[in-house]
Design an enzyme around this catalytic site. Structure first.
Site, PDB file in Angstrom:
ATOM      1  N   LYS A  10       0.842  -1.202   0.000  1.00  0.00           N
ATOM      2  CA  LYS A  10       0.000   0.000   0.000  1.00  0.00           C
ATOM      3  C   LYS A  10       0.873   1.245   0.000  1.00  0.00           C
ATOM      4  O   LYS A  10       1.984   1.217   0.518  1.00  0.00           O
ATOM      5  CB  LYS A  10      -0.861   0.030   1.279  1.00  0.00           C
ATOM      6  CG  LYS A  10      -2.004  -0.953   1.298  1.00  0.00           C
ATOM      7  CD  LYS A  10      -2.820  -0.768   2.576  1.00  0.00           C
ATOM      8  CE  LYS A  10      -3.973  -1.753   2.642  1.00  0.00           C
ATOM      9  NZ  LYS A  10      -4.973  -1.580   1.597  1.00  0.00           N
ATOM     10  N   ASP A  27      -2.849  -7.502  -1.718  1.00  0.00           N
ATOM     11  CA  ASP A  27      -3.604  -6.586  -0.860  1.00  0.00           C
ATOM     12  C   ASP A  27      -5.078  -6.988  -0.755  1.00  0.00           C
ATOM     13  O   ASP A  27      -5.811  -6.442   0.061  1.00  0.00           O
ATOM     14  CB  ASP A  27      -3.466  -5.151  -1.390  1.00  0.00           C
ATOM     15  CG  ASP A  27      -3.839  -4.101  -0.359  1.00  0.00           C
ATOM     16  OD1 ASP A  27      -3.996  -4.474   0.822  1.00  0.00           O
ATOM     17  OD2 ASP A  27      -3.967  -2.927  -0.742  1.00  0.00           O
ATOM     18  N   ARG A  53     -10.323 -11.419   1.882  1.00  0.00           N
ATOM     19  CA  ARG A  53     -11.163 -12.481   1.324  1.00  0.00           C
ATOM     20  C   ARG A  53     -10.465 -13.838   1.417  1.00  0.00           C
ATOM     21  O   ARG A  53     -11.123 -14.878   1.476  1.00  0.00           O
ATOM     22  CB  ARG A  53     -11.539 -12.144  -0.125  1.00  0.00           C
ATOM     23  CG  ARG A  53     -10.357 -11.972  -1.025  1.00  0.00           C
ATOM     24  CD  ARG A  53     -10.689 -11.219  -2.299  1.00  0.00           C
ATOM     25  NE  ARG A  53     -10.807  -9.781  -2.081  1.00  0.00           N
ATOM     26  CZ  ARG A  53     -11.185  -8.907  -3.010  1.00  0.00           C
ATOM     27  NH1 ARG A  53     -11.478  -9.309  -4.223  1.00  0.00           N
ATOM     28  NH2 ARG A  53     -11.254  -7.626  -2.728  1.00  0.00           N
TER      29      ARG A  53
HETATM   30  N1  BES Z   1      -8.225  -3.600   4.291  1.00  0.00           N
HETATM   31  C1  BES Z   1      -8.346  -3.230   2.932  1.00  0.00           C
HETATM   32  C2  BES Z   1      -9.646  -2.480   2.628  1.00  0.00           C
HETATM   33  C3  BES Z   1      -9.801  -1.118   3.257  1.00  0.00           C
HETATM   34  C4  BES Z   1      -9.411   0.005   2.571  1.00  0.00           C
HETATM   35  C5  BES Z   1     -10.402  -0.974   4.476  1.00  0.00           C
HETATM   36  C6  BES Z   1      -9.593   1.250   3.130  1.00  0.00           C
HETATM   37  C7  BES Z   1     -10.581   0.274   5.041  1.00  0.00           C
HETATM   38  C8  BES Z   1     -10.191   1.379   4.370  1.00  0.00           C
HETATM   39  C9  BES Z   1      -8.333  -4.470   2.048  1.00  0.00           C
HETATM   40  O1  BES Z   1      -7.540  -5.514   2.484  1.00  0.00           O
HETATM   41  C10 BES Z   1      -7.788  -4.055   0.724  1.00  0.00           C
HETATM   42  O2  BES Z   1      -6.649  -3.665   0.682  1.00  0.00           O
HETATM   43  N2  BES Z   1      -8.609  -4.152  -0.312  1.00  0.00           N
HETATM   44  C11 BES Z   1      -8.212  -3.785  -1.625  1.00  0.00           C
HETATM   45  C12 BES Z   1      -8.708  -4.830  -2.571  1.00  0.00           C
HETATM   46  C13 BES Z   1      -8.187  -4.668  -3.983  1.00  0.00           C
HETATM   47  C14 BES Z   1      -6.714  -4.935  -4.014  1.00  0.00           C
HETATM   48  C15 BES Z   1      -8.931  -5.606  -4.873  1.00  0.00           C
HETATM   49  C16 BES Z   1      -8.808  -2.422  -1.937  1.00  0.00           C
HETATM   50  O3  BES Z   1      -9.945  -2.174  -1.558  1.00  0.00           O
HETATM   51  O4  BES Z   1      -8.113  -1.614  -2.531  1.00  0.00           O
HETATM   52 ZN    ZN Z   2      -7.248  -5.628   4.503  1.00  0.00          ZN
HETATM   53 MN    MN Z   3      -5.537  -5.351   1.882  1.00  0.00          MN
END
Ligand code: BES
Ligand code: ZN
Ligand code: MN
Length: 501
Positions: A274, A344, A348
């Site tokens: 990230k 990331d 899931r």
């Molecule tokens: N934990 C994050 C989602 C998240 C983002 C929660 C912002 C709270 C605030 C999750 O693990 C994630 O990184 N999701 C990605 C998925 C993508 C790579 C398909 C996302 O939402 O960018």
């Molecule tokens: Zn996450």
């Molecule tokens: Mn993530």
């Protein structure tokens, strides 16, 4: 803070402040009317001046020096015909936060007239709101600046049914304590809140509430075939913990509700790292899991007639030397293979094995909660969590149970198109489906691990924590989805709705 029911008349109560409600039509209600008469129309004057409009949580303070109540805090309850009982949590919460910051130690709080006939819910929400408003966020400060000093809160019974108020008070206290417990778990930084520590907290909670607890370590998770869960853990130096808490409230029944919560104690994104901006917020990525642990503790104490299992796959998502590389393929507990496109999209993966394990334990209904997708924050902002399911009747049951709590959930569709987007060319599934409908492709991925069991997925990415404080709540973790979890359990167990009592 001690919360109790008191039978004093509003005008003779002894307190640092007396809290009274006002609706936005400006009419004085019950206790407020009595106090206004005693203060020669001082409250009516404030309303007439337009200083306060009675909007929900709008505050106006009047000093009443020579009276046994030293101050009167007028708190808005909003439009009279838009009133819902959960607003009493915000009513009490904004009063507690306002007065607590000003060093007041004891408060008396009046209920609106309409609490008569709805005593249990009214007292429950006041107690819940008061407790959650005094949540302490200063544990890591040497010299905390503004921790609340309120020691006691008396709910003035007026002409209410005292026994129902007392019942409601107990209920609200249990909910409020559970919400604050979940918030503490989420607020604690990831260097302290490791998977091991989260499991320790779950074990302590289980002990306190008479639940069974089982924590699967890496070796046992491998024996169970939890390849998806372990693929996330392999990049971290911290050992993972697959937490299982169990409450058997109806041993004669085969029904089993499973609550499954994402327990990523820190999400760096892994090799698909990230960006640094606000990465610190990813300590909250175990909020779903915290909600499960806290709700289980409350359920153990409340003893509803229902069997419930709480499942929290807990691990960090780190880019260590052994971390998953994009393109790697893993096998989940149900034998399905997953191509990891983006490390990331780890929530899931851990939930996949969490859901499989719920099935293995014989769950007849499943609800999962996860800070799963940034896309959910884009879709619904911080105003509501997404609810998605494979069984419309169960989704409706969930939404019906959650609505009175004040936590907001909004149903989104689960079309087969989204499942199509999750097909891999080389494995059964891939873990990302591109940018369109990111919340729903994530849900479609999860669906592949629940089989036919009625299931609701809650994406709480936008609601589990807030960047800004409100009148009634500190900034940071909110305790979502604890209130909805408890309400669903009560509904399924046939506990009479608070409003019907
Ligand atoms: N934990 C994050 C989602 C998240 C983002 C929660 C912002 C709270 C605030 C999750 O693990 C994630 O990184 N999701 C990605 C998925 C993508 C790579 C398909 C996302 O939402 O960018
Ligand atoms: Zn996450
Ligand atoms: Mn993530």
């Amino acid at each position: 803070m001690q919360v109790r029911i008191a039978h004093d008349a509003p005008v003779s109560v002894r307190a640092g402040a007396l809290v009274v409600p006002v609706f936005s039509d400006g009419s004085l209600d019950g206790a407020a009317k009595a106090v206004d008469a005693e203060l020669n129309g001082a409250l009516a004057d404030v309303l007439k001046s337009g200083e306060t409009k009675g909007k929900l949580c709008e505050l106006s303070l009047i000093h009443a020096h020579e009276k046994s109540y030293r101050r009167v805090l007028i708190v808005g309850l909003g439009e009279s015909n838009a009133f819902e009982p959960y607003m009493l949590a915000r009513y009490a919460g904004s009063a507690v936060r306002y007065l607590g910051k000003r060093g007041i130690r004891d408060i008396a709080i009046a209920l609106p007239e309409r609490a008569v006939g709805n005593e249990a819910a009214s007292a429950s929400f006041v107690a819940e709101g008061a407790l959650t408003a005094s949540f302490d966020t200063t544990a890591y400060q040497k010299e905390p600046e503004k921790s609340s000093r309120i020691e006691s809160l008396a709910i003035l019974a007026g002409s209410c049914d005292a026994a129902a108020l007392e019942r409601g008070l107990q209920h609200g206290q249990a909910v409020g304590e559970a919400v604050n417990f979940a918030r503490r778990l989420a607020l604690t930084p990831a260097n302290d809140m490791t998977p091991t520590h989260l499991a320790h907290e779950a074990a302590q909670a289980a002990k306190a509430a008479g639940l069974q607890v089982d924590v699967l370590d890496e070796e046992r998770a491998r024996k169970e075939g939890m390849g998806a869960f372990l693929s996330v853990a392999q990049g971290s130096a911290q050992p993972p913990a697959f937490i299982v808490m169990r409450y058997d409230g109806d041993p004669s029944s085969k029904d089993l509700l499973a609550l499954v919560g994402k327990g990523i104690t820190f999400d760096t994104g892994g090799i698909s790292l990230k960006p640094p901006e606000r990465m610190e917020e990813m300590k909250y990525d175990m909020s779903g899991g915290a909600g499960v642990i806290a709700a289980m503790r409350a359920i153990g104490r409340m003893k509803p007639k229902l069997n419930v299992v709480g499942i929290v796959p807990a691990t960090e998502n780190m880019p260590g030397g052994k971390a998953t590389k994009p393109g790697d393929i893993f096998t989940a507990m149900n034998g399905k293979t997953i191509e990891v496109i983006n490390t990331d999209a780890e929530g899931r993966l851990v939930l996949a094995d969490g859901l499989c394990y719920a099935n293995k334990l014989g769950a007849t209904k499943i609800v999962d909660a996860a800070t799963l997708t940034g896309a959910c924050v884009i879709a619904l902002g911080h105003a509501a969590s997404a609810a998605v399911g494979n069984d419309d009747a169960f989704v409706r049951t969930f939404l019906g149970a959650a609505k009175p709590t004040g936590e907001r959930y909004w149903q989104m569709p689960l079309y087969d198109d989204y499942s199509q987007a999750m097909k891999s060319e080389i494995a059964d599934l891939k873990n990302t489906g591109g940018r369109p409908a990111g919340t729903l492709t994530a849900a479609a991925f999860l669906k592949a691990f629940v089989d036919a069991t009625p299931w609701v997925h809650l994406d709480i990415a936008g609601t589990a924590y807030l960047d800004n404080e409100s009148a009634w709540q500190a900034k940071g973790p909110t305790g979502t989805p604890v209130r909805a979890f408890i309400a669903l359990v009560e509904q399924l167990a046939g506990v009479p709705k608070k409003a019907d009592e």
